[in-house]
Motif scaffolding. Structure first.
Motif, PDB file in Angstrom:
ATOM      1  N   LEU A 138       0.847  -1.202   0.000  1.00 51.46           N
ATOM      2  CA  LEU A 138       0.000   0.000   0.000  1.00 51.46           C
ATOM      3  C   LEU A 138       0.883   1.253   0.000  1.00 51.46           C
ATOM      4  N   ALA A 139       1.958   1.196   0.780  1.00 50.59           N
ATOM      5  CA  ALA A 139       2.871   2.346   0.814  1.00 50.59           C
ATOM      6  C   ALA A 139       3.506   2.549  -0.557  1.00 50.59           C
ATOM      7  N   ALA A 140       3.923   1.427  -1.179  1.00 54.09           N
ATOM      8  CA  ALA A 140       4.554   1.526  -2.498  1.00 54.09           C
ATOM      9  C   ALA A 140       3.564   2.117  -3.506  1.00 54.09           C
ATOM     10  N   ALA A 141       2.303   1.744  -3.366  1.00 52.59           N
ATOM     11  CA  ALA A 141       1.287   2.269  -4.287  1.00 52.59           C
ATOM     12  C   ALA A 141       1.161   3.785  -4.118  1.00 52.59           C
ATOM     13  N   LEU A 142       1.145   4.227  -2.848  1.00 52.13           N
ATOM     14  CA  LEU A 142       0.964   5.665  -2.614  1.00 52.13           C
ATOM     15  C   LEU A 142       2.198   6.472  -3.040  1.00 52.13           C
ATOM     16  N   ASP A 143       3.362   5.799  -3.031  1.00 56.01           N
ATOM     17  CA  ASP A 143       4.598   6.498  -3.422  1.00 56.01           C
ATOM     18  C   ASP A 143       4.896   6.382  -4.920  1.00 56.01           C
ATOM     19  N   MET A 144       4.136   5.582  -5.628  1.00 59.08           N
ATOM     20  CA  MET A 144       4.491   5.274  -7.020  1.00 59.08           C
ATOM     21  C   MET A 144       4.419   6.527  -7.908  1.00 59.08           C
ATOM     22  N   SER A 145       5.419   6.657  -8.773  1.00 57.26           N
ATOM     23  CA  SER A 145       5.453   7.836  -9.647  1.00 57.26           C
ATOM     24  C   SER A 145       4.326   7.752 -10.682  1.00 57.26           C
ATOM     25  N   PRO A 146       3.857   8.914 -11.132  1.00 52.23           N
ATOM     26  CA  PRO A 146       2.799   8.902 -12.160  1.00 52.23           C
ATOM     27  C   PRO A 146       3.232   8.116 -13.400  1.00 52.23           C
ATOM     28  N   ALA A 147       4.521   8.186 -13.745  1.00 55.30           N
ATOM     29  CA  ALA A 147       4.975   7.481 -14.958  1.00 55.30           C
ATOM     30  C   ALA A 147       4.794   5.969 -14.789  1.00 55.30           C
ATOM     31  N   GLU A 148       5.215   5.474 -13.611  1.00 49.72           N
ATOM     32  CA  GLU A 148       5.092   4.029 -13.399  1.00 49.72           C
ATOM     33  C   GLU A 148       3.622   3.611 -13.321  1.00 49.72           C
ATOM     34  N   GLN A 149       2.834   4.446 -12.677  1.00 55.11           N
ATOM     35  CA  GLN A 149       1.382   4.155 -12.620  1.00 55.11           C
ATOM     36  C   GLN A 149       0.830   4.016 -14.038  1.00 55.11           C
ATOM     37  N   GLY A 150       1.235   4.992 -14.896  1.00 55.42           N
ATOM     38  CA  GLY A 150       0.739   5.006 -16.285  1.00 55.42           C
ATOM     39  C   GLY A 150       1.144   3.749 -17.022  1.00 55.42           C
ATOM     40  N   GLU A 151       2.400   3.357 -16.844  1.00 52.27           N
ATOM     41  CA  GLU A 151       2.897   2.175 -17.556  1.00 52.27           C
ATOM     42  C   GLU A 151       2.137   0.915 -17.153  1.00 52.27           C
ATOM     43  N   ARG A 152       2.001   0.772 -15.839  1.00 52.69           N
ATOM     44  CA  ARG A 152       1.296  -0.421 -15.345  1.00 52.69           C
ATOM     45  C   ARG A 152      -0.162  -0.405 -15.797  1.00 52.69           C
ATOM     46  N   MET A 153      -0.791   0.757 -15.666  1.00 58.88           N
ATOM     47  CA  MET A 153      -2.217   0.841 -15.993  1.00 58.88           C
ATOM     48  C   MET A 153      -2.438   0.605 -17.484  1.00 58.88           C
ATOM     49  N   ARG A 154      -1.554   1.147 -18.337  1.00 60.12           N
ATOM     50  CA  ARG A 154      -1.715   0.976 -19.785  1.00 60.12           C
ATOM     51  C   ARG A 154      -1.688  -0.517 -20.138  1.00 60.12           C
ATOM     52  N   SER A 155      -0.725  -1.191 -19.545  1.00 63.15           N
ATOM     53  CA  SER A 155      -0.582  -2.609 -19.853  1.00 63.15           C
ATOM     54  C   SER A 155      -1.822  -3.393 -19.382  1.00 63.15           C
ATOM     55  N   MET A 156      -2.306  -3.095 -18.176  1.00 59.20           N
ATOM     56  CA  MET A 156      -3.476  -3.830 -17.662  1.00 59.20           C
ATOM     57  C   MET A 156      -4.730  -3.499 -18.472  1.00 59.20           C
ATOM     58  N   ARG A 157      -4.845  -2.251 -18.899  1.00 59.15           N
ATOM     59  CA  ARG A 157      -6.016  -1.855 -19.694  1.00 59.15           C
ATOM     60  C   ARG A 157      -6.027  -2.582 -21.049  1.00 59.15           C
ATOM     61  N   GLY A 158      -4.829  -2.721 -21.616  1.00 58.03           N
ATOM     62  CA  GLY A 158      -4.728  -3.447 -22.891  1.00 58.03           C
ATOM     63  C   GLY A 158      -5.234  -4.875 -22.712  1.00 58.03           C
ATOM     64  N   LEU A 159      -4.846  -5.458 -21.592  1.00 60.57           N
ATOM     65  CA  LEU A 159      -5.230  -6.843 -21.343  1.00 60.57           C
ATOM     66  C   LEU A 159      -6.742  -6.997 -21.111  1.00 60.57           C
TER      67      LEU A 159
END
Ligand code: ADQ
Length: 735
Positions: free
Chosen positions: A676-697
């Motif tokens: 949870l801490a890592a999620a709150l600290d995650m950079s917008p760029a990394e969030q975007g990358e992860r989210m893009r990949s999951m959305r594609g799937l």
């Protein structure tokens, strides 16, 4: 064979006819010759004596068994003498003028007598002294008919024998040449594809190019089958592969519940139940149309149905029928709360709640399954409908339905995990449950691991043949495929367009909750169920705040929990524990008006939930055991701004697909707090990358693909069953 035998029968009939005609002509010729011989031999003595002598001689002549009578006629047609018993119908007086005046070689004719064919011969006889007479001889020809019948019989027998031998020989030759032809063809096809084309005999060349075309078309189809699923494509599959047949869905939960207005003003409102099954299946029914059969559980459900208990839905744009079934309180208690939820739900989830099995509940479960099967049979417009049976409430229904509609295509989907064979054995009616499910054409699960557990259970508890390569069970000559179809949500989500952009949702939700604009917000969205790990989730939030005090006063966690199955003790106790836990954490860690846990223990309509997803910085799905979990996929679908982090329990089916989420073991409170801490600290760029990949799937593996793949498999199973029925074999023998 039939053509050959028909031809041979015709030839036999023709040959017998020709032969009989010829035999008749020969017999007539013989008779005439014999008559002439007789006439020339007896003429002198016949005319020599008086009438009595002539009579004696004529009597002597007819001792020959084929000669029925002989008479001596005068040229004017009077009869001079006749043998005893001469047939009067053919006497001298009946002879035509042509016969009376005929000179040599005489006159003859065939006539039909009462006992068969006769031949009449009139021959002039003269002794040179007296006026010439006519010797009239009547021959019995019925023996020719008898011979003809015998000839016909033998000819037919002979030809039948020849026909049979010919057919057997032709069949053998065809079989042998087919075997040799297919052996050669297999050799050509099984050798490496490219080199085979060069080496293949000339006659296989055109065939090989056809096979190549077919392979590439199939490969393209296969590739297409994996991607690009939309409602239109699903409709097209239904039209092209299943002749546009309407689908029947059986589920305990209905997609729309009509409730009387709680204010008591006589109004009726429509509620969307909090159910993963409904979330997944409703868009499929919108695309396919058909009928959804479910328990009518709403207080106003039967106020809005027609005489057949049908109502058209969705209310705003009706595309399919909802058929509601009434259950008595006793049925609902035994079948739904008792056997399904205290028994099977607890059995299938490893979440440490003891399954309760009671024989009274089992009786109600059987009864309700039978009632639903009968309702499906009533709704089916054809003897071979396509029926999608949903979930653990209807394990017996496939077998009952198979008895009523043996040709139905039954797809059963089990939305929850299937336990290990050993654990499944806890159920006292384990055989009946397995046998019931095997009435289906296909049994589907979310993951291959659940399929394997199911196959192991069948192997352990039932007499049947398991085909592990095909992942199927053959029982009583009928095959049931066992397949993994990971379920999903509609894409693009129909809620996406109607909901405000993420930034607006963010601001609005914070305002409504009374939080500062820059507040960090985590959400959890569930039915209030002990499998969802809500307590572990709140403990992880507590640990996060303890371990990372920098989030204190800045972070809030909103738990939306829809009341569920609240008449069951385990659920009531859970609700109390969650309430108490939230209060304890808020008490212990909260300060200066900051209360980190916000518990919203009520049902929310789908657009409100979608808004929360868009407003959140993270979504934590902490299920202790979950077949798939659609909340995880809904969160991803909502985040078209490519922000937000999904923290996901490894014990969900979704964790196998959404690998870019932060995967956690919810029992490990420290590690979960770290995530949870890592999620709150995650950079917008990394969030975007992860989210893009999951959305594609999620876009690719959407719910239309889930339904489409099942329906395509059903089409194949259906074709195979029909072929096997035509060939008279078991469905599994026609590969
Ligand atoms: P469920 O156990 O119901 O489904 P899940 O897949 O998470 O679980 O779906 C829940 C659905 O209910 C979601 O669409 C969610 O938005 C909605 N929901 C949750 N809380 C709500 C609330 N407070 N108010 C209104 N709606 C709410 C079962 C299996 C899952 C499987 C699904 C589909 O247990 O593992 O994913 O079926 O097969």
């Amino acid at each position: 064979m039939l053509a050959l035998l028909t031809c041979l029968a015709l030839v036999a009939w023709g040959a017998a006819e020709v032969f009989n005609r010829q035999a008749l002509a020969w017999a007539e010729r013989d008779v005439v010759m014999r008559a002439r011989l007789v006439a020339s031999a007896v003429a002198p003595s016949l005319l020599h004596g008086d009438g009595k002598d002539a009579q004696r001689q004529l009597d002597a002549m007819v001792r020959d068994e084929r000669l029925m009578g002989a008479a001596l006629c005068l040229p004017d047609g009077r009869q001079e003498a006749a043998s005893d018993g001469f047939p009067a119908a053919h006497g001298c007086a009946t002879l035509p003028a042509a016969a009376l005046q005929a000179g040599e070689p005489g006159w003859d004719r065939s006539v039909l007598g009462p006992a068969g064919a006769l031949h009449l011969t009139a021959l002039p006889v003269s002794d040179g002294r007296r006026a010439p007479r006519l010797l009239l001889l009547v021959h019995d020809m019925s023996y020719v008919d008898r011979r003809a019948a015998t000839t016909r019989r033998y000819t037919f027998l002979a030809f039948a024998l020849v026909g049979l031998l010919g057919a057997v020989a032709a069949g053998l030759v065809a079989r042998l040449s087919w075997i040799s032809w297919t052996t050669q063809l297999r050799k050509v096809l099984l050798s490496p594809f490219r080199s085979s084309a060069a080496k293949a005999p000339r006659r296989f060349q055109p065939l090989l190019s056809d096979v190549r075309d077919l392979v590439s078309t199939l490969a393209a189809e296969e590739a297409r089958a994996e991607s690009g699923w939309t409602p239109e494509r699903l409709k097209q599959v239904l039209r092209s592969q299943l002749g546009g047949e309407a689908i029947l869905v059986v589920a305990n939960r209905e997609p729309y519940i009509h409730e009387r207005d709680p204010a008591g003003l006589g109004g009726v409102r429509v509620v969307h139940p909090a159910s993963g099954l409904v979330t997944a299946l409703e868009p499929v029914m919108r695309a396919c149309s058909g009928t959804w059969l479910a328990h009518g559980s709403g207080s106003a459900d039967f106020d809005v149905v027609d005489a057949r208990d049908h109502v058209r839905v969705p209310p705003d744009r009706p595309t399919y029928d909802l058929r509601r079934l009434r259950l008595t309180p006793e049925e609902e208690r035994g079948y739904y709360y008792g056997f399904s939820n205290e028994g099977l739900w607890a059995l299938c989830h490893s979440a440490h709640t003891r399954p309760e099995f009671r024989s009274g509940d089992w009786e109600q479960y059987q009864l309700v399954n039978r009632r639903f099967a009968e309702a499906v049979a009533q709704e089916a417009g054809a003897p071979d409908p396509i029926v999608l049976v949903q979930d653990y409430h209807f394990a017996l229904l496939p077998r009952y339905l198979r008895e009523l509609l043996p040709r139905a295509t039954i797809l059963t989907f089990w939305h929850i995990p299937w336990p290990s064979a050993e654990r499944f054995g806890i159920c006292p009616w384990e055989r009946e449950i397995l046998d019931g499910l095997l009435g289906s054409s296909i049994v589907g699960f979310h993951t291959q691991a659940h399929c394997n557990n199911f196959l192991e259970s069948v192997d352990r508890y039932l007499e049947s043949r398991l085909d592990r390569e095909r992942s199927s069970v053959v029982q009583g000559g009928r095959e049931t495929l066992v397949r993994a179809y990971p379920i999903s949500i509609d894409w693009p989500s129909r809620l996406a367009d109607g909901t405000a952009p993420a930034a607006e949702c963010r601001a609005a939700v914070r305002r409504e909750l009374g939080l500062p604009e820059d507040a960090l917000l985590g959400v959890g969205v569930d039915r209030l169920d002990y499998t969802k790990g809500i307590e572990e989730r709140l403990l992880a939030v507590e640990r996060l705040l303890e371990r990372h005090p920098r989030f204190q006063g800045r972070f809030w966690f909103l738990q939306v929990a829809a009341p569920s199955r609240s008449t069951i003790e385990a659920y009531r106790a859970l609700a109390e524990r969650v309430e108490a836990l939230a209060a304890r954490i808020n008490e212990r860690i909260g300060r200066d008006g900051w209360r980190p846990i916000i518990l919203a223990r009520r049902h929310h309509e789908p657009p409100a939930i979608f808004r929360l997803y868009r407003a959140a910085d993270l979504c934590y799905v902490s299920s202790l055991h979950d077949g798939m979990n659609l909340v995880a996929k809904e969160f991803v679908a909502a985040r078209d701004d490519l922000r937000g982090v999904l923290v996901l329990s490894r014990f969900t089916g979704a964790a196998r697909e959404l690998t870019e989420a932060l995967i956690v073991n919810p029992y490990d409170i420290d590690a979960s707090a770290g995530a949870l801490a890592a999620a709150l600290d995650m950079s917008p760029a990394e969030q975007g990358e992860r989210m893009r990949s999951m959305r594609g799937l999620v876009a690719e593996l959407n719910v239309y693909r889930w339904a489409g793949k099942m329906l395509l498999d059903a089409t194949r199973a259906r074709r195979k069953e029909r072929l096997a029925t035509r060939l008279g074999g078991a469905p599994w023998s026609a590969s």
